[in-house]
Design an enzyme around this catalytic site. Sequence first.
Site, PDB file in Angstrom:
ATOM      1  CB  SER A  10      -0.934   0.008   1.222  1.00 61.71           C
ATOM      2  OG  SER A  10      -0.143   0.086   2.383  1.00 61.71           O
ATOM      3  CG  LEU A  12       5.795   6.695  -3.449  1.00 63.08           C
ATOM      4  CD1 LEU A  12       4.676   7.672  -3.776  1.00 63.08           C
ATOM      5  CD2 LEU A  12       7.058   7.456  -3.011  1.00 63.08           C
ATOM      6  CE1 TYR A 128      15.552   3.705   3.651  1.00 66.63           C
ATOM      7  CE2 TYR A 128      17.086   4.757   2.137  1.00 66.63           C
ATOM      8  CZ  TYR A 128      15.905   4.086   2.372  1.00 66.63           C
ATOM      9  OH  TYR A 128      15.081   3.784   1.314  1.00 66.63           O
ATOM     10  CB  ILE A 158      10.039   7.345  -5.571  1.00 67.59           C
ATOM     11  CG1 ILE A 158      11.199   6.413  -5.960  1.00 67.59           C
ATOM     12  CG2 ILE A 158       8.749   6.911  -6.245  1.00 67.59           C
ATOM     13  CD1 ILE A 158      11.026   4.988  -5.431  1.00 67.59           C
ATOM     14  CG  HIS A 171      11.042  11.230   0.778  1.00 71.28           C
ATOM     15  ND1 HIS A 171      10.414  10.026   0.996  1.00 71.28           N
ATOM     16  CD2 HIS A 171      12.367  10.979   0.909  1.00 71.28           C
ATOM     17  CE1 HIS A 171      11.324   9.100   1.240  1.00 71.28           C
ATOM     18  NE2 HIS A 171      12.511   9.640   1.198  1.00 71.28           N
TER      19      HIS A 171
HETATM   20  O1  GFB Z   1      13.294  14.233  -0.029  1.00 69.66           O
HETATM   21  P1  GFB Z   1      14.319  14.774   0.868  1.00 69.66           P
HETATM   22  O2  GFB Z   1      13.949  15.026   2.271  1.00 69.66           O
HETATM   23  O3  GFB Z   1      15.541  13.822   0.961  1.00 69.66           O
HETATM   24  O4  GFB Z   1      14.847  16.163   0.200  1.00 69.66           O
HETATM   25  P2  GFB Z   1      16.994  13.614   0.320  1.00 69.66           P
HETATM   26  C1  GFB Z   1      15.691  16.976   0.927  1.00 69.66           C
HETATM   27  C2  GFB Z   1      16.024  18.247   0.161  1.00 69.66           C
HETATM   28  O5  GFB Z   1      14.852  19.038  -0.009  1.00 69.66           O
HETATM   29  C3  GFB Z   1      17.013  19.082   0.970  1.00 69.66           C
HETATM   30  C4  GFB Z   1      14.984  20.259   0.743  1.00 69.66           C
HETATM   31  O6  GFB Z   1      17.835  19.851   0.131  1.00 69.66           O
HETATM   32  C5  GFB Z   1      16.071  19.962   1.788  1.00 69.66           C
HETATM   33  O7  GFB Z   1      16.717  21.142   2.236  1.00 69.66           O
HETATM   34  N1  GFB Z   1      13.692  20.648   1.313  1.00 69.66           N
HETATM   35  C6  GFB Z   1      13.083  21.856   1.184  1.00 69.66           C
HETATM   36  C7  GFB Z   1      12.875  19.867   2.048  1.00 69.66           C
HETATM   37  N2  GFB Z   1      11.943  21.901   1.851  1.00 69.66           N
HETATM   38  C8  GFB Z   1      11.770  20.658   2.391  1.00 69.66           C
HETATM   39  C9  GFB Z   1      10.728  20.083   3.175  1.00 69.66           C
HETATM   40  O8  GFB Z   1       9.726  20.701   3.526  1.00 69.66           O
HETATM   41  N3  GFB Z   1      10.885  18.773   3.528  1.00 69.66           N
HETATM   42  C10 GFB Z   1      11.990  18.041   3.149  1.00 69.66           C
HETATM   43  N4  GFB Z   1      12.058  16.743   3.507  1.00 69.66           N
HETATM   44  N5  GFB Z   1      13.006  18.591   2.438  1.00 69.66           N
HETATM   45  C11 GFB Z   1      16.505  11.277   1.185  1.00 69.66           C
HETATM   46  C12 GFB Z   1      17.206  10.322   2.112  1.00 69.66           C
HETATM   47  O9  GFB Z   1      17.399  12.260   0.977  1.00 69.66           O
HETATM   48  O10 GFB Z   1      16.224  10.717  -0.069  1.00 69.66           O
HETATM   49  C13 GFB Z   1      16.529   9.047   2.160  1.00 69.66           C
HETATM   50  O11 GFB Z   1      17.352  10.907   3.363  1.00 69.66           O
HETATM   51  C14 GFB Z   1      15.986   8.561   0.834  1.00 69.66           C
HETATM   52  O12 GFB Z   1      17.413   8.139   2.720  1.00 69.66           O
HETATM   53  C15 GFB Z   1      15.433   9.647  -0.054  1.00 69.66           C
HETATM   54  O13 GFB Z   1      16.949   7.846   0.132  1.00 69.66           O
HETATM   55  C16 GFB Z   1      15.200   9.196  -1.481  1.00 69.66           C
HETATM   56  O14 GFB Z   1      16.918  13.474  -1.160  1.00 69.66           O
HETATM   57  O15 GFB Z   1      17.960  14.636   0.847  1.00 69.66           O
END
Ligand code: GFB
Length: 304
Positions: A10, A12, A128, A158, A171
């Site tokens: 269920s 993503l 992770y 994704i 994410h």
């Molecule tokens: O998807 P995300 O959290 O993960 O994206 P990663 C992080 C990027 O988006 C950083 C910016 O550059 C953050 O500064 N960002 C801006 C935000 N606004 C936001 C927000 O409101 N929320 C979030 N979450 N980010 C993950 C890994 O890395 O990628 C995992 O930690 C996983 O292990 C995933 O593999 C695919 O791309 O940085």
Amino acid sequence: MNKILVTGGSGLVGRCFTGSRFIKTDSRESLNLLDKNETSSFLNDLKPEGVIHCAAKVGGVKGNMDYPAEFTYQNLMMNTNVIEEARLAGVKKLISFASTCVFPDAVEYPLSPDKIHLGPPHNSNYGYAYAKRMADIQIQSYRQQYGLNYFSVIPCNIYGPGDNYDVVNGHVIPSLIHKFYMAKEKGEDVTIWGSGNPLREFIFSEDVAKLTELLYDNYTDGVPVILSTGDEISIKDVVLLIAEIFEFKNKIHFDTEKPEGQFRKPSDNSVIRNMFPDFKFTPIEEGLKKSINWFIDNYPNLRK
Ligand code: GFB
């Protein structure tokens, strides 16, 4: 008919496998993959021909930084149980999901499977990334010792309908969709984490499922397969696309005190391009519209 079990059915990506060959399980309700005996009984009762292992403890940059032990433990346990119990239940094919964040932080681009172990991953998702690297080590060992057709896929970031919309631990795309939705409702500004400069490759969830099914039917090698579009986009540009779809008129602030994560992780998608040259990736504008429409239609009954 030969059945394929989809773990995390269920989630993503899991929710996008729609054909009648797929049997889905959702660990939160029907099967606890952290439990070896439960996993064993389930697989032995079902006796699937194959397993597509999507279930994982996942989160965005902050979730990974705040709960590294949970990310490490749960992924190591689920992967170990699924791969070993699948082998014992006679499962012939298995695909396990890794992520482009498993690669070393300091590495020559583009990312390719031969570079996975060339150095430590980015510190924002250390546990992770190592847990996911270990799943592939387990798979390589099982191929070598048992001759099983098991392999890993390595998707870039994704996004899509049915994501986790938690604004703190989710994410970036689902968090932004939720933030813009709330700000629009209340007539407020939106604050984005970081500078907006980091680059990411984003792939729509339905494309990931389609490519994975194609690989299930056509790929027999053990080398992990990267699932990415080959197109990088800055976080700032994603923010602008989302703001445009929401017709957002208030201000957008960038909070550089918040985590930025890895600067970029561009990957080499030549294997899927060569194997499936006619495959059309969903353009990000279209994928975002579908995701936002799904979010609006399903609010407030969604994961957040
Ligand atoms: O998807 P995300 O959290 O993960 O994206 P990663 C992080 C990027 O988006 C950083 C910016 O550059 C953050 O500064 N960002 C801006 C935000 N606004 C936001 C927000 O409101 N929320 C979030 N979450 N980010 C993950 C890994 O890395 O990628 C995992 O930690 C996983 O292990 C995933 O593999 C695919 O791309 O940085």
